[in-house]
Motif scaffolding. Structure first.
Motif, PDB file in Angstrom:
ATOM      1  N   SER A  26       7.274  31.403 -18.244  1.00 15.95           N
ATOM      2  CA  SER A  26       8.219  31.371 -17.128  1.00 15.95           C
ATOM      3  C   SER A  26       8.288  32.637 -16.322  1.00 15.95           C
ATOM      4  O   SER A  26       7.298  33.233 -16.112  1.00 15.95           O
ATOM      5  CB  SER A  26       9.551  30.939 -17.688  1.00 15.95           C
ATOM      6  OG  SER A  26      10.618  31.393 -16.951  1.00 15.95           O
ATOM      7  N   VAL A  27       9.395  33.091 -15.857  1.00 10.96           N
ATOM      8  CA  VAL A  27       9.457  34.034 -14.762  1.00 10.96           C
ATOM      9  C   VAL A  27       9.549  35.487 -15.152  1.00 10.96           C
ATOM     10  O   VAL A  27      10.094  35.834 -16.168  1.00 10.96           O
ATOM     11  CB  VAL A  27      10.649  33.709 -13.860  1.00 10.96           C
ATOM     12  CG1 VAL A  27      10.539  32.324 -13.312  1.00 10.96           C
ATOM     13  CG2 VAL A  27      11.933  33.860 -14.639  1.00 10.96           C
ATOM     14  N   ASP A  86      12.537  30.838 -19.267  1.00 11.22           N
ATOM     15  CA  ASP A  86      13.748  30.079 -19.034  1.00 11.22           C
ATOM     16  C   ASP A  86      14.329  29.674 -20.389  1.00 11.22           C
ATOM     17  O   ASP A  86      13.663  29.804 -21.424  1.00 11.22           O
ATOM     18  CB  ASP A  86      13.453  28.844 -18.182  1.00 11.22           C
ATOM     19  CG  ASP A  86      12.284  28.024 -18.739  1.00 11.22           C
ATOM     20  OD1 ASP A  86      11.608  28.515 -19.662  1.00 11.22           O
ATOM     21  OD2 ASP A  86      12.051  26.913 -18.254  1.00 11.22           O
ATOM     22  N   GLU A  87      15.566  29.231 -20.390  1.00  5.99           N
ATOM     23  CA  GLU A  87      16.183  28.776 -21.639  1.00  5.99           C
ATOM     24  C   GLU A  87      15.811  27.323 -21.887  1.00  5.99           C
ATOM     25  O   GLU A  87      15.956  26.468 -21.009  1.00  5.99           O
ATOM     26  CB  GLU A  87      17.700  28.924 -21.590  1.00  5.99           C
ATOM     27  CG  GLU A  87      18.373  28.497 -22.894  1.00  5.99           C
ATOM     28  CD  GLU A  87      19.866  28.749 -22.901  1.00  5.99           C
ATOM     29  OE1 GLU A  87      20.612  27.843 -23.329  1.00  5.99           O
ATOM     30  OE2 GLU A  87      20.278  29.844 -22.469  1.00  5.99           O
ATOM     31  N   LEU A 109       8.575  40.067 -26.489  1.00 11.12           N
ATOM     32  CA  LEU A 109       9.660  39.263 -25.932  1.00 11.12           C
ATOM     33  C   LEU A 109      10.577  38.836 -27.075  1.00 11.12           C
ATOM     34  O   LEU A 109      10.169  38.088 -27.969  1.00 11.12           O
ATOM     35  CB  LEU A 109       9.106  38.026 -25.218  1.00 11.12           C
ATOM     36  CG  LEU A 109       8.163  38.255 -24.032  1.00 11.12           C
ATOM     37  CD1 LEU A 109       7.800  36.918 -23.397  1.00 11.12           C
ATOM     38  CD2 LEU A 109       8.775  39.184 -23.015  1.00 11.12           C
ATOM     39  N   LYS A 110      11.814  39.309 -27.033  1.00  5.22           N
ATOM     40  CA  LYS A 110      12.762  39.041 -28.117  1.00  5.22           C
ATOM     41  C   LYS A 110      13.529  37.753 -27.849  1.00  5.22           C
ATOM     42  O   LYS A 110      13.929  37.474 -26.723  1.00  5.22           O
ATOM     43  CB  LYS A 110      13.715  40.225 -28.254  1.00  5.22           C
ATOM     44  CG  LYS A 110      13.004  41.522 -28.681  1.00  5.22           C
ATOM     45  CD  LYS A 110      13.906  42.726 -28.596  1.00  5.22           C
ATOM     46  CE  LYS A 110      14.063  43.207 -27.162  1.00  5.22           C
ATOM     47  NZ  LYS A 110      12.803  43.738 -26.597  1.00  5.22           N
ATOM     48  N   ALA A 111      13.715  36.971 -28.898  1.00  3.02           N
ATOM     49  CA  ALA A 111      14.407  35.686 -28.769  1.00  3.02           C
ATOM     50  C   ALA A 111      15.911  35.877 -28.872  1.00  3.02           C
ATOM     51  O   ALA A 111      16.395  36.711 -29.644  1.00  3.02           O
ATOM     52  CB  ALA A 111      13.938  34.729 -29.856  1.00  3.02           C
ATOM     53  N   THR A 112      16.642  35.095 -28.104  1.00  7.09           N
ATOM     54  CA  THR A 112      18.108  35.044 -28.203  1.00  7.09           C
ATOM     55  C   THR A 112      18.556  33.594 -28.119  1.00  7.09           C
ATOM     56  O   THR A 112      17.894  32.767 -27.481  1.00  7.09           O
ATOM     57  CB  THR A 112      18.792  35.850 -27.082  1.00  7.09           C
ATOM     58  OG1 THR A 112      18.362  35.353 -25.809  1.00  7.09           O
ATOM     59  CG2 THR A 112      18.476  37.328 -27.193  1.00  7.09           C
ATOM     60  N   GLY A 113      19.675  33.309 -28.764  1.00  4.74           N
ATOM     61  CA  GLY A 113      20.217  31.959 -28.721  1.00  4.74           C
ATOM     62  C   GLY A 113      20.156  31.267 -30.054  1.00  4.74           C
ATOM     63  O   GLY A 113      19.867  31.891 -31.097  1.00  4.74           O
ATOM     64  N   PHE A 123       7.773  26.864 -23.381  1.00  2.00           N
ATOM     65  CA  PHE A 123       8.290  27.916 -22.520  1.00  2.00           C
ATOM     66  C   PHE A 123       7.231  28.319 -21.498  1.00  2.00           C
ATOM     67  O   PHE A 123       6.038  28.207 -21.755  1.00  2.00           O
ATOM     68  CB  PHE A 123       8.689  29.145 -23.350  1.00  2.00           C
ATOM     69  CG  PHE A 123       9.856  28.897 -24.258  1.00  2.00           C
ATOM     70  CD1 PHE A 123      11.156  29.036 -23.798  1.00  2.00           C
ATOM     71  CD2 PHE A 123       9.653  28.505 -25.563  1.00  2.00           C
ATOM     72  CE1 PHE A 123      12.239  28.795 -24.621  1.00  2.00           C
ATOM     73  CE2 PHE A 123      10.733  28.265 -26.404  1.00  2.00           C
ATOM     74  CZ  PHE A 123      12.029  28.410 -25.932  1.00  2.00           C
ATOM     75  N   VAL A 124       7.706  28.785 -20.340  1.00  4.01           N
ATOM     76  CA  VAL A 124       6.834  29.254 -19.270  1.00  4.01           C
ATOM     77  C   VAL A 124       7.234  30.668 -18.896  1.00  4.01           C
ATOM     78  O   VAL A 124       8.423  30.990 -18.831  1.00  4.01           O
ATOM     79  CB  VAL A 124       6.931  28.340 -18.032  1.00  4.01           C
ATOM     80  CG1 VAL A 124       6.070  28.880 -16.902  1.00  4.01           C
ATOM     81  CG2 VAL A 124       6.531  26.922 -18.376  1.00  4.01           C
ATOM     82  N   VAL A 125       6.237  31.539 -18.671  1.00  2.00           N
ATOM     83  CA  VAL A 125       6.499  32.931 -18.306  1.00  2.00           C
ATOM     84  C   VAL A 125       5.408  33.399 -17.356  1.00  2.00           C
ATOM     85  O   VAL A 125       4.298  32.873 -17.376  1.00  2.00           O
ATOM     86  CB  VAL A 125       6.546  33.843 -19.556  1.00  2.00           C
ATOM     87  CG1 VAL A 125       5.215  33.904 -20.230  1.00  2.00           C
ATOM     88  CG2 VAL A 125       7.073  35.222 -19.213  1.00  2.00           C
TER      89      VAL A 125
END
Length: 296
Positions: A26-27, A86-87, A109-113, A123-125
């Protein structure tokens, strides 16, 4: 070592699974100043190289510092960066900072949630003008039994440069074998990919003593065997190797770096990388490999 591993390589007998995870991201934007320029690292065929995925992603379990992905970017102009997904399914990944020099950099990239559903989550980045993606397999109740990581969908994982394969462990154990007149000591584990049924993953490492595997590096050129294969009724052996490395295969070489083995809990942690022979007779680079297993 070579003869005993050769014997073992002829006695493969497990049929398990395959699932590729070649999806993308994602972005990303620069912030707090001039944004950095660059690109996500891709292979010679312009295919995204999947990131290395760490941690157990379990429904209802808050993600911690052990949940993250590592991806590589090529920086062509220093500057600030913010890379994030994105979430999806209740969680996301992000990192920000400043690239001070050009070149290839590894971003964490650290995960949260908190994951919600036990499904494969995409996921897209992007970084600058490049876009890639990855998938996380969310399990149910796997994280609540950390004493047995074999049930995790990421108990083992590796990438071939365009796809990432991961799965659970069906067996992990030490054994002794006498195939050449001299007793040898071995560790073996076999794995599969949940939801499939025709592909198996197997590693055998010759170890110096019974029922233990000291930390260190073990190579397929001398003391280890690596096989990723599928069921094949047309083959007299009943299977066809997709990727493999063993003492008879040169110049391909897989390295297994044993980080630790706890004889009390039976938990073994290791990473793996290198090159393996492929079905076309060429060489495939294996990267971002790791396994965390409970030895029976």
């Amino acid at each position: 070592m070579r003869k005993s591993l050769l014997f073992l390589s002829l006695t493969l007998a497990c049929i398990l699974i395959i699932q590729s995870c070649a999806k993308e991201y994602s972005v990303e934007t620069g912030s707090n100043g001039t944004p950095a320029d660059g690109a996500l690292v891709k292979d010679s065929n312009d295919a995204c190289i999947p990131p290395a995925i760490y941690g157990i992603y379990d429904t209802g379990k808050v993600l911690t510092d052990s949940n993250f992905v590592l991806l590589n970017v090529t920086v062509t102009k220093p500057g600030f960066y913010k890379i994030y997904t994105d979430e999806q399914n209740g969680f996301s990944f992000a990192d920000s900072g400043f690239f001070s020099v050009i070149g290839t950099k590894t971003v964490k990239l650290k995960a949260t949630g908190t994951p919600i559903l036990p499904i494969t989550t995409d996921f897209v980045v992007n970084f600058d003008s490049t876009i890639c993606g990855f998938s996380i397999t969310v399990t149910k109740d796997a994280g609540s039994n950390n004493s047995n990581p074999n049930e995790s969908d990421s108990a083992w994982v590796f990438s071939d440069g365009t796809r990432t394969f991961a799965g659970t462990v069906s067996s992990a154990y030490f054994f002794d074998a006498d195939t050449t007149g001299t007793s040898g000591h071995f560790f073996e584990f076999a794995g599969y990919i949940p939801g499939s049924s025709d592909t198996a993953f197997r590693v055998v490492i010759e170890v110096p003593t019974s029922n233990a595997i000291p930390a260190g590096t073990y190579s397929s050129t001398t003391s280890a065997l690596f096989d990723f294969y599928r069921a094949d009724a047309s083959n007299p052996n009943g299977f066809t190797s997709i990727y493999w490395a063993n003492p008879t295969v040169t110049p391909e070489a897989m390295q297994f770096n044993v980080i630790s083995y706890n004889s009390t809990t039976g938990i073994l942690e290791a990473t793996m990388s290198g090159t393996a022979r492929n079905e076309s007779g060429g060489t495939t680079t294996i990267s971002s490999g790791k396994f965390t297993v409970k030895v029976d």
